[in-house]
Design an enzyme around this catalytic site. Structure first.
Site, PDB file in Angstrom:
ATOM      1  N   TRP A 102       0.821  -1.224   0.000  1.00 28.78           N
ATOM      2  CA  TRP A 102       0.000   0.000   0.000  1.00 28.78           C
ATOM      3  C   TRP A 102       0.844   1.258   0.000  1.00 28.78           C
ATOM      4  O   TRP A 102       0.556   2.210  -0.727  1.00 28.78           O
ATOM      5  CB  TRP A 102      -0.990  -0.006   1.163  1.00 28.78           C
ATOM      6  CG  TRP A 102      -2.089  -0.991   0.938  1.00 28.78           C
ATOM      7  CD1 TRP A 102      -2.340  -2.124   1.662  1.00 28.78           C
ATOM      8  CD2 TRP A 102      -3.067  -0.978  -0.121  1.00 28.78           C
ATOM      9  NE1 TRP A 102      -3.411  -2.798   1.124  1.00 28.78           N
ATOM     10  CE2 TRP A 102      -3.877  -2.127   0.036  1.00 28.78           C
ATOM     11  CE3 TRP A 102      -3.329  -0.108  -1.182  1.00 28.78           C
ATOM     12  CZ2 TRP A 102      -4.937  -2.415  -0.829  1.00 28.78           C
ATOM     13  CZ3 TRP A 102      -4.388  -0.402  -2.038  1.00 28.78           C
ATOM     14  CH2 TRP A 102      -5.169  -1.533  -1.866  1.00 28.78           C
ATOM     15  N   ASP A 172      -1.424   6.612   6.336  1.00 31.52           N
ATOM     16  CA  ASP A 172      -2.528   5.751   5.927  1.00 31.52           C
ATOM     17  C   ASP A 172      -2.800   4.782   7.079  1.00 31.52           C
ATOM     18  O   ASP A 172      -1.991   3.915   7.390  1.00 31.52           O
ATOM     19  CB  ASP A 172      -2.140   4.991   4.654  1.00 31.52           C
ATOM     20  CG  ASP A 172      -3.247   4.075   4.144  1.00 31.52           C
ATOM     21  OD1 ASP A 172      -4.261   3.906   4.848  1.00 31.52           O
ATOM     22  OD2 ASP A 172      -3.085   3.520   3.037  1.00 31.52           O
ATOM     23  N   LYS A 196     -12.386  -1.579   6.528  1.00 36.82           N
ATOM     24  CA  LYS A 196     -11.546  -2.556   7.198  1.00 36.82           C
ATOM     25  C   LYS A 196     -11.951  -2.740   8.659  1.00 36.82           C
ATOM     26  O   LYS A 196     -11.995  -3.839   9.161  1.00 36.82           O
ATOM     27  CB  LYS A 196     -10.071  -2.125   7.126  1.00 36.82           C
ATOM     28  CG  LYS A 196      -9.565  -1.851   5.709  1.00 36.82           C
ATOM     29  CD  LYS A 196      -9.230  -3.105   4.932  1.00 36.82           C
ATOM     30  CE  LYS A 196      -9.083  -2.890   3.437  1.00 36.82           C
ATOM     31  NZ  LYS A 196      -7.894  -2.201   3.012  1.00 36.82           N
TER      32      LYS A 196
HETATM   33  C1  LIG Z   1      -7.449  -1.512   1.796  1.00 39.81           C
HETATM   34  C2  LIG Z   1      -6.380  -0.492   1.910  1.00 39.81           C
HETATM   35  C3  LIG Z   1      -6.290   0.579   1.003  1.00 39.81           C
HETATM   36  C4  LIG Z   1      -7.198   0.726  -0.195  1.00 39.81           C
HETATM   37  O1  LIG Z   1      -8.500   0.922   0.152  1.00 39.81           O
HETATM   38  P1  LIG Z   1      -9.544   1.318  -1.007  1.00 39.81           P
HETATM   39  O2  LIG Z   1     -10.657   1.892  -0.229  1.00 39.81           O
HETATM   40  O3  LIG Z   1      -9.856   0.068  -1.744  1.00 39.81           O
HETATM   41  O4  LIG Z   1      -8.864   2.292  -1.878  1.00 39.81           O
HETATM   42  C5  LIG Z   1      -5.301   1.514   1.202  1.00 39.81           C
HETATM   43  N1  LIG Z   1      -4.443   1.418   2.230  1.00 39.81           N
HETATM   44  C6  LIG Z   1      -4.496   0.405   3.106  1.00 39.81           C
HETATM   45  C7  LIG Z   1      -3.526   0.362   4.235  1.00 39.81           C
HETATM   46  C8  LIG Z   1      -5.464  -0.588   2.975  1.00 39.81           C
HETATM   47  O5  LIG Z   1      -5.528  -1.591   3.861  1.00 39.81           O
END
Ligand SMILES: *Cc1c(COP(=O)(O)O)cnc(C)c1O
Length: 361
Positions: A102, A172, A196
């Site tokens: 990511w 993030d 998540k």
């Molecule tokens: C799942 C995830 C993303 C991407 O999420 P989307 O909503 O599909 O863009 C980005 N960063 C991390 C750490 C993730 O776990």
């Protein structure tokens, strides 16, 4: 009704109580005679809802007053572009640390906007550890420093906050926000997709420090991607993801009922520890991430014989343990242990893994 223990990385398991409440009030929300999904976002009722979601989020995360909360429709990945668009300013460069899939994608997207500085050699890492901070090649003129606190695919997680002095930290937190307390005041921006650890897919929470909202973008950016516009309109510039906001609100209430984030941290640490302890004690399973940066949320593991992967997944599913297949980039298995995964689910997984190893080991 049987609910599986769902180890999927996202969209992920939500607390059963939350889903039950959604079900119970789906047709008639708060005696309105309407469903929450049928209510206008400019009504007093919805404004009260979104305000309460923010209040509960602020309370749980202890968000200081000089930080604003934005509820942004769309994927976490949109932030990979919105951050450079909004924050690069005159500096025109930013630092990116890569510790997994990511953070690497975030850097690649930012490169489309500017010559950003990668502070480490991503290709050599193979994403099993966090390189020592004293080896990062930092740029003193960076507009910000970006990293991914929990690499959902690789299972690599920071258990410390990098020290960056004046350069704002942009993080993030998609797969770990609300899994434990965090010192928000150390960050410039925190962002997290909801699917998540909080709600269905469709929304991203952005927590941004006031001074960064005032940064001038050098190029015109679409209004829907402009943090200043979204903030001025209290996240109601466009129709927000009303259903996602609502479910997020229910999950936040559930978290408060569990005792808040300190209580969640203790539970989450215990769940992860149980699983790692078993994996480390076994000859049949292996986790290759350096011990100091193993994720509490996503535990990747491989079987001693890859040819047993399909059998493992099939039998696990029969035992009510679903979505254990690892990401295609890593292979093997991955058990995601977000807030909604009860300790009983981890015990059930370990019991199953023991049983499988005994039969096939
Ligand atoms: C799942 C995830 C993303 C991407 O999420 P989307 O909503 O599909 O863009 C980005 N960063 C991390 C750490 C993730 O776990």
């Amino acid at each position: 009704m049987t609910r599986a223990y769902n180890f999927g990385a996202g969209p992920a398991m939500l607390p059963t109580e939350v889903l039950q409440q959604v079900q119970a009030e789906l047709l008639d929300w708060h005696d309105s005679g309407m469903s929450i999904v049928e209510i206008g976002h400019r009504t007093e009722a919805f404004k009260a809802l979104i305000t309460e979601v923010e209040t509960d989020l602020r309370e749980l995360l202890v968000i200081p007053e000089n930080y604003q909360v934005l509820f942004i429709t769309g994927p976490a990945r949109a932030q990979f572009a919105m951050i450079p668009m909004n924050l690069l300013g005159e500096a025109a460069t930013a630092d990116y640390l890569t510790t997994g899939v990511w953070s690497d994608m975030a850097a690649k997207e930012a490169q489309r906007f500017s010559a950003i500085n990668r502070v480490n050699e991503a290709a050599q890492l193979n994403f099993k550890t966090i390189p020592e901070p004293n080896t990062w090649r930092l740029n003193a003129n960076a507009a910000y420093f970006h990293y991914t606190v929990n690499e959902t695919i690789n299972g690599v997680e920071f258990h410390f906050i990098p020290e960056m002095g004046e350069v704002p930290l942009v993080c993030d937190m998609t797969s770990s926000l609300l899994s434990r307390p965090v010192d928000i005041s150390r960050f410039g921006i925190i962002y997290a997709g909801t699917q998540k650890n909080l709600a269905p897919a469709g929304m991203t929470i952005v927590i941004i420090r006031d001074d960064l909202l005032k940064r001038k973008a050098v190029h015109p950016i679409p209004s829907v991607y402009d943090y200043r516009v979204l903030h001025e309109q209290h996240s109601l510039y466009y129709t927000p993801a009303t259903f996602v906001c609502y479910v997020a609100g229910l999950t936040l209430k559930w978290l408060k009922k569990q005792g808040g984030l300190a209580a969640m941290a203790a539970i989450n640490q215990r769940k992860a520890q149980l699983l790692y302890e078993y994996i480390d004690s076994s000859e049949f399973y292996r986790n290759e991430v350096a011990v100091a940066c193993r994720s509490w949320m996503n535990v990747p593991f491989i079987l001693s014989n890859n040819e047993l992967n399909d059998e493992f997944l099939q039998q696990a599913k029969k035992a009510g343990l679903t979505a254990l297949k690892g990401h295609s980039l890593v292979g093997g298995m991955r058990a995601s242990l977000y807030n909604a995964m009860p300790e009983a689910g981890v015990h059930a997984l370990i019991d199953f893994m023991k049983h499988f190893a005994k039969n096939y080991g």
